[in-house]
Scaffold this active site. Sequence first.
Site, PDB file in Angstrom:
ATOM      1  N   GLY A   9      30.916  15.921  55.688  1.00  0.00           N
ATOM      2  CA  GLY A   9      31.309  15.325  56.903  1.00  0.00           C
ATOM      3  C   GLY A   9      32.566  15.181  57.394  1.00  0.00           C
ATOM      4  O   GLY A   9      32.909  14.472  58.227  1.00  0.00           O
ATOM      5  N   GLY A  20      34.296  17.861  58.683  1.00  0.00           N
ATOM      6  CA  GLY A  20      34.801  19.315  59.420  1.00  0.00           C
ATOM      7  C   GLY A  20      34.964  20.449  58.556  1.00  0.00           C
ATOM      8  O   GLY A  20      35.496  21.459  59.157  1.00  0.00           O
ATOM      9  N   LEU A  21      34.761  20.399  57.302  1.00  0.00           N
ATOM     10  CA  LEU A  21      35.027  21.733  56.545  1.00  0.00           C
ATOM     11  C   LEU A  21      33.867  22.482  56.045  1.00  0.00           C
ATOM     12  O   LEU A  21      33.883  23.345  55.085  1.00  0.00           O
ATOM     13  CB  LEU A  21      35.731  21.159  55.208  1.00  0.00           C
ATOM     14  CG  LEU A  21      37.209  20.659  55.381  1.00  0.00           C
ATOM     15  CD1 LEU A  21      37.859  20.081  54.035  1.00  0.00           C
ATOM     16  CD2 LEU A  21      38.079  21.494  56.278  1.00  0.00           C
ATOM     17  N   GLY A  22      32.903  22.291  57.108  1.00  0.00           N
ATOM     18  CA  GLY A  22      31.528  22.906  56.961  1.00  0.00           C
ATOM     19  C   GLY A  22      30.532  22.750  55.658  1.00  0.00           C
ATOM     20  O   GLY A  22      30.181  23.680  55.057  1.00  0.00           O
ATOM     21  N   ASP A  54      29.760  27.392  61.978  1.00  0.00           N
ATOM     22  CA  ASP A  54      30.039  27.025  60.455  1.00  0.00           C
ATOM     23  C   ASP A  54      29.179  27.992  59.379  1.00  0.00           C
ATOM     24  O   ASP A  54      29.849  28.472  58.778  1.00  0.00           O
ATOM     25  CB  ASP A  54      29.478  25.688  60.186  1.00  0.00           C
ATOM     26  CG  ASP A  54      30.403  24.783  60.868  1.00  0.00           C
ATOM     27  OD1 ASP A  54      31.296  24.823  61.715  1.00  0.00           O
ATOM     28  OD2 ASP A  54      30.425  23.509  60.380  1.00  0.00           O
TER      29      ASP A  54
HETATM   30  O1  PMV Z   1      34.519  18.494  63.086  1.00  0.00           O
HETATM   31  P1  PMV Z   1      33.462  19.500  62.927  1.00  0.00           P
HETATM   32  O2  PMV Z   1      33.890  20.575  62.065  1.00  0.00           O
HETATM   33  O3  PMV Z   1      32.093  19.069  63.179  1.00  0.00           O
HETATM   34  O4  PMV Z   1      33.728  20.475  64.282  1.00  0.00           O
HETATM   35  C1  PMV Z   1      33.354  20.097  65.499  1.00  0.00           C
HETATM   36  C2  PMV Z   1      33.817  21.210  66.652  1.00  0.00           C
HETATM   37  C3  PMV Z   1      33.363  20.944  68.022  1.00  0.00           C
HETATM   38  O5  PMV Z   1      33.891  22.042  68.682  1.00  0.00           O
HETATM   39  C4  PMV Z   1      34.207  19.838  68.368  1.00  0.00           C
HETATM   40  C5  PMV Z   1      31.883  20.845  68.350  1.00  0.00           C
HETATM   41  C6  PMV Z   1      31.124  22.061  67.939  1.00  0.00           C
HETATM   42  O6  PMV Z   1      29.768  21.930  67.548  1.00  0.00           O
HETATM   43  O7  PMV Z   1      31.695  23.190  68.041  1.00  0.00           O
END
Ligand code: PMV
Length: 311
Positions: free
Chosen positions: A100, A102-104, A149
């Site tokens: 969780g 943001g690194l996929g 992702d």
């Molecule tokens: O933080 P992450 O990796 O969940 O990325 C979110 C990226 C956004 O552009 C804010 C939302 C999306 O679904 O693209």
Amino acid sequence: MGYVKVPGKVTLLGEHAVVYGYPALVMAIDLYTRAAVSDGEGAVEVESTYPGGRAETRIGLDGRGGDELPYVKAAIKKVWEMQGARRPAKVSIASELPYGSGLGSSASVSVATLAAYSLSYGVKLHPDQLAKLGREVEVQVQGRASPMDTLAVSLGGLIKISHEKFEVMGGGLSVKAVIACVGKEKSTGESVAFVRKRKDELGSRFDEILEEIGSLVESSSKAIKDRDLTQLCLLMNRNEELLEELGVVTERSLNLVRRARALGATAAKISGGGFGGCIVALGGDEKVASGLAAIADRVFLVTESNGVSYG
Ligand code: PMV
């Protein structure tokens, strides 16, 4: 019976604007989810480890159990659907990606499970198929997911994505980056909702910001083709300013961004939804990484990676 390695990803440009149809630039990184599959009996037995945690579960061939690992379970069921048969197996998953942040991590685990478990049917899924199926798994679990992702972790390298279209940027740049993470104050869904509200507050400036972010991503194509890392860094720094104006950069993240630059990074910006989470810095490498380690919860020194690989 088989083994698969799937990278994580970091967003270099375009987050938030991508939700409104503008392009984004993502890069697969050499933090991996590894999954191995072997013969099993009576069920799909899963063991999963990730930074700070471990889970073990059993998914019966009647589809019961495994709810503590929703992405894994949805991926297993997706393979059942595709193959029209339910095979017992042992699946062992180990991810280096913090959950969780943001690194996929969820895309990487979903794709690794799809790829590894399919091996028990003698099927080696192609990266394009994995990107598509992985996204279906994410949508099933989360209700909504951008294709970003699963494309990045399946195909690897640098990828420009807009809507359902994507372009693999074969720049051969082998980009190195420092990623520094702190706790998240809002989920991705909450930060997307926050930005939607900012549209009312910012009026026409909102559209200007998104448009400019989109044009930064477009300009990055040329920078990558020209192997011009300095130009890519300038684009990232401008993107950071625009994200700050949108209001998604918290004090703690801003501190990381400023410190990264002070330590010699050529570019530093938040990556992903914001409100904490990770920042990404280019240039500076070890010095930046060790300097940020003092003020971040986790720091990674990463390199651009290939996509899915079978071993
Ligand atoms: O933080 P992450 O990796 O969940 O990325 C979110 C990226 C956004 O552009 C804010 C939302 C999306 O679904 O693209």
